[in-house]
Design a protein around this motif. Structure first.
Motif, mmCIF file in Angstrom:
data_model
loop_
_atom_site.group_PDB
_atom_site.id
_atom_site.type_symbol
_atom_site.label_atom_id
_atom_site.label_comp_id
_atom_site.label_asym_id
_atom_site.label_seq_id
_atom_site.Cartn_x
_atom_site.Cartn_y
_atom_site.Cartn_z
ATOM 1 N N GLN A 13 70.110 -68.520 38.431
ATOM 2 C CA GLN A 13 69.408 -67.491 37.649
ATOM 3 C C GLN A 13 67.899 -67.519 37.865
ATOM 4 O OE1 GLN A 13 70.977 -65.016 35.896
ATOM 5 N NE2 GLN A 13 72.852 -65.903 36.665
ATOM 6 N N CYS A 17 65.653 -65.678 43.856
ATOM 7 C CA CYS A 17 65.985 -64.351 44.362
ATOM 8 C C CYS A 17 66.078 -64.435 45.879
ATOM 9 C CB CYS A 17 64.886 -63.350 44.013
ATOM 10 S SG CYS A 17 64.557 -63.213 42.253
ATOM 11 N N LYS A 33 61.175 -64.981 38.353
ATOM 12 C CA LYS A 33 62.219 -64.963 37.336
ATOM 13 C C LYS A 33 62.963 -63.632 37.338
ATOM 14 C CE LYS A 33 61.111 -68.823 34.723
ATOM 15 N NZ LYS A 33 59.842 -69.196 35.356
ATOM 16 N N THR A 34 62.292 -62.583 37.777
ATOM 17 C CA THR A 34 62.993 -61.299 37.849
ATOM 18 C C THR A 34 63.132 -60.911 39.318
ATOM 19 O OG1 THR A 34 60.856 -60.254 37.568
ATOM 20 C CG2 THR A 34 62.248 -60.388 35.614
ATOM 21 N N CYS A 35 64.340 -60.541 39.672
ATOM 22 C CA CYS A 35 64.586 -60.176 41.059
ATOM 23 C C CYS A 35 64.546 -58.653 41.151
ATOM 24 C CB CYS A 35 65.952 -60.669 41.500
ATOM 25 S SG CYS A 35 66.111 -62.459 41.374
ATOM 26 N N SER A 36 64.114 -58.163 42.289
ATOM 27 C CA SER A 36 64.094 -56.712 42.469
ATOM 28 C C SER A 36 65.517 -56.223 42.729
ATOM 29 C CB SER A 36 63.192 -56.336 43.631
ATOM 30 O OG SER A 36 63.917 -56.416 44.834
ATOM 31 N N SER A 37 65.685 -54.914 42.662
ATOM 32 C CA SER A 37 67.034 -54.363 42.832
ATOM 33 C C SER A 37 67.555 -54.606 44.239
ATOM 34 C CB SER A 37 67.014 -52.868 42.526
ATOM 35 O OG SER A 37 66.247 -52.208 43.499
ATOM 36 N N VAL A 75 70.449 -62.407 42.730
ATOM 37 C CA VAL A 75 70.067 -63.531 41.869
ATOM 38 C C VAL A 75 71.061 -64.655 42.101
ATOM 39 C CG1 VAL A 75 69.422 -64.185 39.538
ATOM 40 C CG2 VAL A 75 69.517 -61.771 40.164
#
Ligand SMILES: *[C@@H]1O[C@H](CO)[C@@H](O)[C@H](O)[C@H]1NC(C)=O
Ligand SMILES: *[C@@H]1O[C@H](CO)[C@@H](O)[C@H](O)[C@H]1NC(C)=O
Ligand SMILES: *[C@@H]1O[C@H](CO)[C@@H](O)[C@H](O)[C@H]1NC(C)=O
Ligand SMILES: *[C@@H]1O[C@H](CO)[C@@H](O)[C@H](O)[C@H]1NC(C)=O
Ligand SMILES: [Ca+2]
Length: 408
Positions: free
Chosen positions: A35, A38, A23-27, A31
């Motif tokens: 949403q 990644c 759910k959270t993508c790294s820098s 995305v």
């Protein structure tokens, strides 16, 4: 020099895709419009759909994907990104580059299209062609001799050293082969010879009082050290032979006419057998001949707390560190002439100093700024080797004095 590039160049698309849907993508990731997915930022605008919804190739791809990419001029683009807020589409980017005439690769930057080159090459003066990059101009490319070649470079080693499997490092040959490298470690009670390979060979130790300084004469298999006594007279220079690294013999004291009580470090000129000392209380650098009968003060002006000393007898140079009102790394000739400052900025508490005699480099440690840095014999080409090594050690701690036995 670092050039910043905007991403969305044509990376070759890796075919494998992430199974998970974090759910959270790294820098370093993009995305997708859903949403959820990644993907690697390098997979955008590469002509291949990597997001389930194809948003990585969407013609209306939004400014959210536009980022600056830092690349070094001689390397392929990396994915280190910085947010950048301008609106381009994949088509825009490809269009910009199509007419730009790059020999190898093109990326769009906020200044327009820029060419980049593959490994071993850099962009030529015309901004389009690629030319060989001289890797040998970059510090640390090879540990000894570097030869630049078209698109690459080769490292080699001077006599007595062998090139290591990484094709960059050189290691001293064991010559004769049965003479193994040994580490000498001095502590409060003895000087111990430790085999570097960790093999169980019995290596001798020499009983000492407190050892302040130590050096080794390779050709004579002799270790010399300063045994600190309770009084200046009881502080003596001692030497012992370690034959074949098996037995200690010829255990002797060399009477020195000057006091050694505050000598911080010593170094032996293996060509003449002369002993060089730094004294940080009497604030001087002095030299004594092999039998200790003749001693001469080399330097006693503008010295505040000389701490470290290292010699290059072949070049006839002495290198030393001093701290106080103006901490410095300095050099002079072995007779004290031609005194030259090598480093006097970004230096607070210079301590140990050692030389790379092959490449003619000076390494020193700063116990306050907590680094090991290097300059050449002219004080140029300064680099940081290690930052933060001694965290947790205070300068006053009795640090082990080790020195490697290797052919000089
Ligand atoms: C070192 O060079 C040899 C011979 O050229 C090559 O086979 C090997 O892959 C190289 N090793 C590395 C780590 O690049
Ligand atoms: C060296 O000599 C001193 C005094 O003669 C002696 O006390 C010491 O044990 C000797 N050390 C070795 C390793 O022989
Ligand atoms: C060193 O000095 C001591 C006395 O101070 C003396 O007994 C000894 O023989 C001297 N050693 C040498 C090698 O001159
Ligand atoms: C060192 O000094 C001598 C004379 O004192 C001079 O001839 C020589 O060129 C100097 N060397 C350097 C490297 O400055
Ligand atoms: Ca090259």
């Amino acid at each position: 020099m670092i050039i910043t590039f905007l991403s969305c160049f044509s990376f070759s698309a890796p075919s494998s895709k992430a199974d998970e849907q974090p759910k959270t993508c790294s820098s370093k990731q993009f995305v997708c419009k859903d949403q959820v997915t990644c993907i690697s930022k390098g997979w955008r605008c590469d002509g291949e759909k990597d997001c389930p919804d194809g948003s990585d190739e969407s013609p209306d791809i939004s400014n959210s994907i536009m980022e600056l990419v830092s690349i070094k001029p001689h390397q392929s683009p990396s994915l280190d990104t910085i947010p950048f807020g301008e609106s381009f589409t994949c088509e825009d980017l490809r269009g910009h580059c199509a007419s730009h005439g790059c020999e190898i690769g093109c990326a769009v930057t906020h200044d327009g299209p820029r060419c980049y080159c593959g490994d071993g090459y850099e962009v030529a003066a015309d901004g389009k062609k690629c030319k060989d990059f001289n890797e040998c101009g970059v510090y640390g490319t090879c540990s000894q001799t570097c030869t630049n070649t078209e698109g690459s470079y080769t490292c080699s080693c001077v006599e007595g050293y062998l090139l290591q499997p990484d094709n960059r490092s050189c290691k001293a040959k064991n010559e004769p082969v049965d003479r193994l490298p040994v580490l000498l470690i001095a502590n409060l009670n003895n000087i111990r010879c430790t085999s570097l390979s960790g093999s169980a060979t019995r290596v001798p130790s020499i009983a000492t009082k407190q050892t302040m300084a130590m050096d080794f004469i390779y050709a004579e298999e002799t270790v010399c050290w300063i045994d600190v006594g309770d009084t200046p007279a009881a502080t003596q220079l001692k030497c012992a032979s370690i034959q074949d690294l098996k037995s200690v013999s010829n255990n002797r004291t060399i009477n020195i006419s000057l006091s050694l009580h505050h000598v911080e470090q010593m170094a032996i000129d293996w060509l003449t057998g002369n002993f060089y000392f730094v004294d940080d209380v009497d604030d001087r650098v002095f030299v004594c001949n092999k039998n200790g009968k003749t001693c001469v003060t080399l330097l006693d002006q503008e010295l505040y707390n000389p701490k470290g000393i290292a010699l290059d007898p072949v070049m006839g140079k002495v290198f030393f560190t001093d701290y106080g009102s103006t901490p410095r790394v300095e050099r002079c000739d072995m007779d004290g002439q031609n005194r030259t400052k090598l480093v006097d900025s970004k230096i607070v508490f210079p301590h140990g100093i050692t030389l790379d005699l092959v490449n003619r480099l000076v390494y020193w440690a700063d116990a306050y700024l907590d680094y090991i840095e290097v300059v050449d014999y002219e004080g140029k080409n300064r680099h940081t080797i290690i930052q933060g090594l001694m965290s947790g050690h205070s300068p006053g701690n009795p640090v082990l004095g080790g020195c490697l036995l290797r052919p000089h």
